[in-house]
Scaffold this active site. Sequence first.
Site, PDB file in Angstrom:
ATOM      1  N   ASN A   1      -6.660  -4.615   6.047  1.00  0.00           N
ATOM      2  CA  ASN A   1      -7.110  -3.828   7.152  1.00  0.00           C
ATOM      3  C   ASN A   1      -7.669  -4.607   8.239  1.00  0.00           C
ATOM      4  O   ASN A   1      -8.668  -4.470   8.962  1.00  0.00           O
ATOM      5  CB  ASN A   1      -8.058  -2.864   6.350  1.00  0.00           C
ATOM      6  CG  ASN A   1      -7.545  -1.453   5.982  1.00  0.00           C
ATOM      7  OD1 ASN A   1      -6.492  -0.922   6.869  1.00  0.00           O
ATOM      8  ND2 ASN A   1      -7.992  -0.892   5.153  1.00  0.00           N
TER       9      ASN A   1
ATOM     10  N   ASN B   1       0.828  -1.104  -0.112  1.00  0.00           N
ATOM     11  CA  ASN B   1      -0.112   0.039   0.106  1.00  0.00           C
ATOM     12  C   ASN B   1       0.945   1.362  -0.191  1.00  0.00           C
ATOM     13  O   ASN B   1       1.603   1.476   0.935  1.00  0.00           O
ATOM     14  CB  ASN B   1      -0.781  -0.102   1.022  1.00  0.00           C
ATOM     15  CG  ASN B   1      -1.789   1.330   1.374  1.00  0.00           C
ATOM     16  OD1 ASN B   1      -1.281   2.232   1.067  1.00  0.00           O
ATOM     17  ND2 ASN B   1      -3.082   0.857   1.918  1.00  0.00           N
TER      18      ASN B   1
ATOM     19  N   ASP C   1      -1.223  -6.335   6.128  1.00  0.00           N
ATOM     20  CA  ASP C   1      -1.123  -6.445   4.770  1.00  0.00           C
ATOM     21  C   ASP C   1      -0.800  -7.982   4.561  1.00  0.00           C
ATOM     22  O   ASP C   1       0.347  -8.248   5.104  1.00  0.00           O
ATOM     23  CB  ASP C   1       0.108  -5.736   4.115  1.00  0.00           C
ATOM     24  CG  ASP C   1      -0.603  -4.113   4.417  1.00  0.00           C
ATOM     25  OD1 ASP C   1      -0.928  -3.609   3.292  1.00  0.00           O
ATOM     26  OD2 ASP C   1       0.039  -3.554   5.244  1.00  0.00           O
TER      27      ASP C   1
ATOM     28  N   ASP D   1      -3.934  -4.725   1.269  1.00  0.00           N
ATOM     29  CA  ASP D   1      -4.141  -4.313   2.419  1.00  0.00           C
ATOM     30  C   ASP D   1      -5.420  -4.644   2.730  1.00  0.00           C
ATOM     31  O   ASP D   1      -6.451  -4.254   2.329  1.00  0.00           O
ATOM     32  CB  ASP D   1      -4.004  -2.772   2.345  1.00  0.00           C
ATOM     33  CG  ASP D   1      -4.312  -2.104   3.601  1.00  0.00           C
ATOM     34  OD1 ASP D   1      -4.570  -2.716   4.736  1.00  0.00           O
ATOM     35  OD2 ASP D   1      -4.395  -0.755   3.627  1.00  0.00           O
TER      36      ASP D   1
ATOM     37  N   GLU E   1      -3.818   1.853  -2.862  1.00  0.00           N
ATOM     38  CA  GLU E   1      -4.155   3.173  -2.594  1.00  0.00           C
ATOM     39  C   GLU E   1      -3.369   3.990  -3.418  1.00  0.00           C
ATOM     40  O   GLU E   1      -2.504   4.805  -3.138  1.00  0.00           O
ATOM     41  CB  GLU E   1      -3.606   3.744  -0.930  1.00  0.00           C
ATOM     42  CG  GLU E   1      -4.923   3.272  -0.157  1.00  0.00           C
ATOM     43  CD  GLU E   1      -4.787   4.440   0.980  1.00  0.00           C
ATOM     44  OE1 GLU E   1      -4.158   4.029   2.260  1.00  0.00           O
ATOM     45  OE2 GLU E   1      -5.355   5.362   0.909  1.00  0.00           O
TER      46      GLU E   1
ATOM     47  N   ASP F   1       2.859   4.661   4.733  1.00  0.00           N
ATOM     48  CA  ASP F   1       2.826   4.378   6.101  1.00  0.00           C
ATOM     49  C   ASP F   1       2.882   2.731   5.953  1.00  0.00           C
ATOM     50  O   ASP F   1       2.762   2.182   7.119  1.00  0.00           O
ATOM     51  CB  ASP F   1       1.560   4.723   6.938  1.00  0.00           C
ATOM     52  CG  ASP F   1       0.089   5.033   6.074  1.00  0.00           C
ATOM     53  OD1 ASP F   1       0.461   4.412   4.891  1.00  0.00           O
ATOM     54  OD2 ASP F   1      -0.769   5.314   6.647  1.00  0.00           O
ATOM     55  N   HIS F   2       2.729   2.188   5.268  1.00  0.00           N
ATOM     56  CA  HIS F   2       2.884   0.744   4.843  1.00  0.00           C
ATOM     57  C   HIS F   2       4.125   0.278   4.332  1.00  0.00           C
ATOM     58  O   HIS F   2       4.977   1.083   3.392  1.00  0.00           O
ATOM     59  CB  HIS F   2       1.646   0.112   3.912  1.00  0.00           C
ATOM     60  CG  HIS F   2       0.146   0.317   4.312  1.00  0.00           C
ATOM     61  ND1 HIS F   2      -0.485  -0.656   4.759  1.00  0.00           N
ATOM     62  CD2 HIS F   2      -0.398   1.535   4.539  1.00  0.00           C
ATOM     63  CE1 HIS F   2      -1.638  -0.263   5.264  1.00  0.00           C
ATOM     64  NE2 HIS F   2      -1.659   1.066   4.986  1.00  0.00           N
TER      65      HIS F   2
END
Length: 280
Positions: free
Chosen positions: A152, A7, A221, A150, A34, A250-251
């Site tokens: 989540n 991501n 992930d 991802d 994303e 941030d991933h």
Amino acid sequence: MIIATWNVNSLKARLTHVIDWLGEAEPDIVLLQELKLETDRFPAAEIEAAGYHAVAHGQKTYNGVAILARAPIRDVTRGLPGFDDDQARWIEGTVALGDRDIRVASLYLPNGQSVTSEKFPYKLRFLDAFEAHARAMLADATRPAVIGGDFNIAPEAVDLYDPKGWAGDVLFHPEERRRYRAVLHQGWTDAFRALHTEAGRYSWWDYRAGMWQKDHGLRIDHLLLSPEAADRLEASDIDRSPRGREKASDHTPVWVRLADSMPAGAPYGPPEEIAEAAAG
DNA sequence: ATGGCGATGGATCATCGA
């Protein structure tokens, strides 16, 4: 062959990081999430110059998924089958893998925001449709399949820095974890967890409150392998290095390495044939 | 500690992410 999921939190903002990582890790297939850009804004020329074919399913500002591959990507499906959705969260295609084809999908599962938000039932509905389509993918026994993305969802307590603090919240809610496990029970293998039992291995760290510096993260992930892909599982890991760069997503990428061919002498087939082989 | 940080669009902030 190496398949990765990442991501990138805006492909435009992260293009240099992605190109650099392609050169370092030399993955054969990369599943991105994303993108945060429309499909016709996809930086196809830069990706092609790095040596990759690409297909994308994007939209303005939010979501967006893509598949990058060294080999051509065929039979592309945009959007999760059986789920009417105006958000770009799913793309799948077929890529040549060694002695046969592999079906790969890039998934950006809804976050859910909070349990009381209307986005949480949307996440659960999406998971129900994902569960049904994952089963349909397994029913196609002619080729191995890998779903990466991802999700989540932090599957187990070892996948969060503070499971007690996250208990009952989105990303660690029993209703989403139950659905994730139901997909695994269909016969999918979590590639990373199949090879690593240790706690505290994360793929996402919040930008805020120094979470990266404190190593307070979540493993959300994942790369899911069909049985045929799992039979070829050689290695899987999380590459933390991109998360430590300036202006990082941030991933960070998660990858799996699969054998290009079925291992020689592996006891595949009906039990009676395996018994015959064992008897010589 | 419901803050923190970062990206986006179109604005000088609101919204979203996880």
